[in-house]
Design a protein around this motif. Structure first.
Motif, PDB file in Angstrom:
ATOM      1  N   MET A 127       0.824  -1.209   0.000  1.00 55.42           N
ATOM      2  CA  MET A 127       0.000   0.000   0.000  1.00 55.42           C
ATOM      3  C   MET A 127       0.859   1.260   0.000  1.00 55.42           C
ATOM      4  O   MET A 127       0.734   2.137   0.847  1.00 55.42           O
ATOM      5  N   ASP A 159      -2.497   1.338   6.889  1.00 54.27           N
ATOM      6  CA  ASP A 159      -2.926   1.396   5.495  1.00 54.27           C
ATOM      7  C   ASP A 159      -3.350   0.028   4.987  1.00 54.27           C
ATOM      8  O   ASP A 159      -4.305  -0.085   4.212  1.00 54.27           O
ATOM      9  N   GLN A 160      -2.678  -1.025   5.434  1.00 52.76           N
ATOM     10  CA  GLN A 160      -3.114  -2.371   5.052  1.00 52.76           C
ATOM     11  C   GLN A 160      -4.400  -2.751   5.778  1.00 52.76           C
ATOM     12  O   GLN A 160      -5.306  -3.347   5.184  1.00 52.76           O
ATOM     13  N   THR A 166      -7.913   5.583   7.715  1.00 51.21           N
ATOM     14  CA  THR A 166      -7.765   5.959   6.311  1.00 51.21           C
ATOM     15  C   THR A 166      -8.343   4.928   5.371  1.00 51.21           C
ATOM     16  O   THR A 166      -7.637   4.264   4.628  1.00 51.21           O
ATOM     17  N   GLN A 187      -3.866   1.661  -3.946  1.00 51.58           N
ATOM     18  CA  GLN A 187      -5.197   1.983  -3.449  1.00 51.58           C
ATOM     19  C   GLN A 187      -6.259   1.652  -4.496  1.00 51.58           C
ATOM     20  O   GLN A 187      -7.336   1.133  -4.166  1.00 51.58           O
TER      21      GLN A 187
END
Length: 483
Positions: free
Chosen positions: A295, A358-359, A387, A301
């Motif tokens: 990511m 993020d993962q 996020t 994304q």
């Protein structure tokens, strides 16, 4: 007694064996469930603590590999994983990864067997695994090893499934589907091995991966870099114990897989043709047995958004599967658990053991919530992920491509160099260069690609180098250079 949910609120799978019902995986009472698994292939120094952390993260299953050549020692490790999983209420899926242990770039470090088959002695093999290791596994030994594994865990419903073969390949001389060639017909192998496993362990799911092919699929409708199940609808795997077959593919973004188009409408159309139709038409369930990314940028994304929207039934307008009532979305396995700097992908954990946000924002969308009635199995609003990846419909157009940095080197299958124009350069299992998934037939015996100042370099097994700037250029110099 283990609790029935994780600290995220995600549900664990109920006790008992799983089965299939149309496109759904169901529990012993016939209720749809979702396998939300985590891949684990290294870092087994504190198994109980690691498994407890996996449960806390929201995963309900662990995918663990074994290799024929190291079966005895692998089983000792797997015994510990299974015991820890049982104590935490998790389930385990075992996959046969390769015949021989990996040692170098020549054998892809054991990530994928280069000869593309499930054996490396006799039949269509040349007596090696295709990566320089002398073969030790015949078709008969492959079957017997699986029976040994199945017998060991017979009656233990913690071991929920057997992923019969990791990432088979479908290039020339490798796997076929349903053509009756005993040396290459992987469908026939799945039926032969599956029935032998069911004779000693009838409860477990039998998971059948589609062979990967970056150049074409069996149906002639496109490519199948994630796994070719285009004929599984018309030529299904049938076993003596019914409602136990789950098909599987692996899906990675361009930075890892070298797939030319990894998001947007074109990706959706390709998934529909290769495997998604099995789910959409209520033929059989599909489990994405590996999916993952570091990511790092917008292209990752975009890959994640397309894939998770597809898994959660949000792309029906583009021909993707949809889900209603208490149906669950497509099951998946995030690759891989651990702090894995320098690897692709780089693992779920930070150096301090915390989850990479993020993962988590991606894999939290494939968790199992048994009371979900939205059809997609997505994360409830009460369990926010940091996020989060957007989940709009339709799928996004392709995101801008970020070129690989200078001095990037690729020496294994499954990684790619991205040039300034967005072309993905990779090494195939047959030792050739592929550009955007299309094999360059002028290349051979390639062991390394390098990227420097906008120029792509390839090195062959004789340590000679050729270079070019664009896919349409000729490699030069004609005879190669040693420097």
């Amino acid at each position: 007694m283990a609790s029935t949910s994780s600290s995220t609120g995600a549900s664990l799978l109920p006790s008992g064996y799983l089965s299939t019902q149309g496109s759904q995986i169901v529990d012993a009472s016939g209720n749809p469930v979702r396998i939300a698994s985590i891949g684990w292939n290294q870092g087994f120094d504190n198994i109980p603590a690691s498994v407890a952390a996996m449960k806390a993260a929201g995963f309900n299953t662990i995918r663990v590999s074994w290799v024929n050549a190291s079966l005895a020692s692998d089983l000792q490790r797997i015994d510990q994983v299974v015991a820890a999983a049982k104590a935490n209420g998790l389930k385990v899926i075992l996959d046969n990864h390769t015949n021989e242990e990996g040692h170098s770039a020549a054998d892809n470090y054991g990530a994928q067997q280069r000869n593309g088959l499930w054996y490396d002695v006799g039949g269509a093999s040349d007596g090696t695994d295709g990566g320089g290791n002398r073969g030790t596994v015949t078709d008969a030994k492959f079957l017997q090893d699986w029976v040994t594994v199945a017998q060991r865990y017979a009656g233990n419903d913690t071991v929920a499934g057997f992923d019969i073969r990791n990432e088979p390949l479908a290039y020339g001389g490798m796997c076929t589907w349903g053509d009756g060639n005993a040396a290459t017909d992987i469908r026939a192998m799945y039926q032969r091995v599956g029935n032998a496993v069911q004779a000693v362990n009838p409860g477990a799911l039998i998971i059948c991966e589609g062979p990967q092919n970056y150049t074409s699929n069996f149906a002639g409708t496109g490519t199948a870099p994630w796994g070719d199940l285009s004929l599984a609808g018309s030529k299904p795997v049938t076993l003596n114990v019914g409602n136990k077959v789950v098909y599987s593919v692996h899906d990675y973004p361009q930075e890892i897989s070298g797939i030319g188009v990894d998001n947007g409408a074109a990706k959706v159309a390709a998934m529909n043709a290769d495997w998604g139709y099995l789910v959409k038409n209520n033929i059989a369930p599909v489990w994405i047995g590996e999916m993952g990314s570091s990511m790092q940028d917008g292209t990752d994304q975009a890959w994640a958004q397309t894939l998770l929207d597809y898994m959660n039934g949000k792309l029906g307008a583009q021909g993707g599967p949809t889900f209603t009532g208490n149906q669950q979305g497509i099951s998946g396995d995030w690759w891989a658990w651990g702090y894995l700097p320098g690897q692709y992908p780089n693992g779920t954990l930070n150096a301090d053991g915390s989850l990479k946000a993020d993962q988590k924002a991606v894999w939290s969308q494939m968790l199992f919530f048994k009371n979900n009635t939205s059809g997609g199995g997505t994360t409830p609003t009460s369990t926010p992920a940091p996020t989060p990846v957007p989940t709009s419909t339709p799928a996004p157009t392709s995101a801008p491509v970020k070129a690989s940095p200078d001095n990037t080197v690729v020496d294994t299958i499954g990684r790619a160099i991205i040039d300034a124009k967005g072309n993905a350069w990779s090494i195939t299992s047959t030792g050739q260069v592929a550009v955007n998934g299309v094999v360059d037939q002028t290349t051979g015996r390639v062991v390394e690609l390098a990227y420097e100042k906008g120029v792509i370099w390839q090195e062959n097994a004789d340590h000679l180098w050729w270079s070019k700037t664009a896919p349409t250029d000729a490699w030069g110099p004609a005879e190669g250079t040693a420097t």
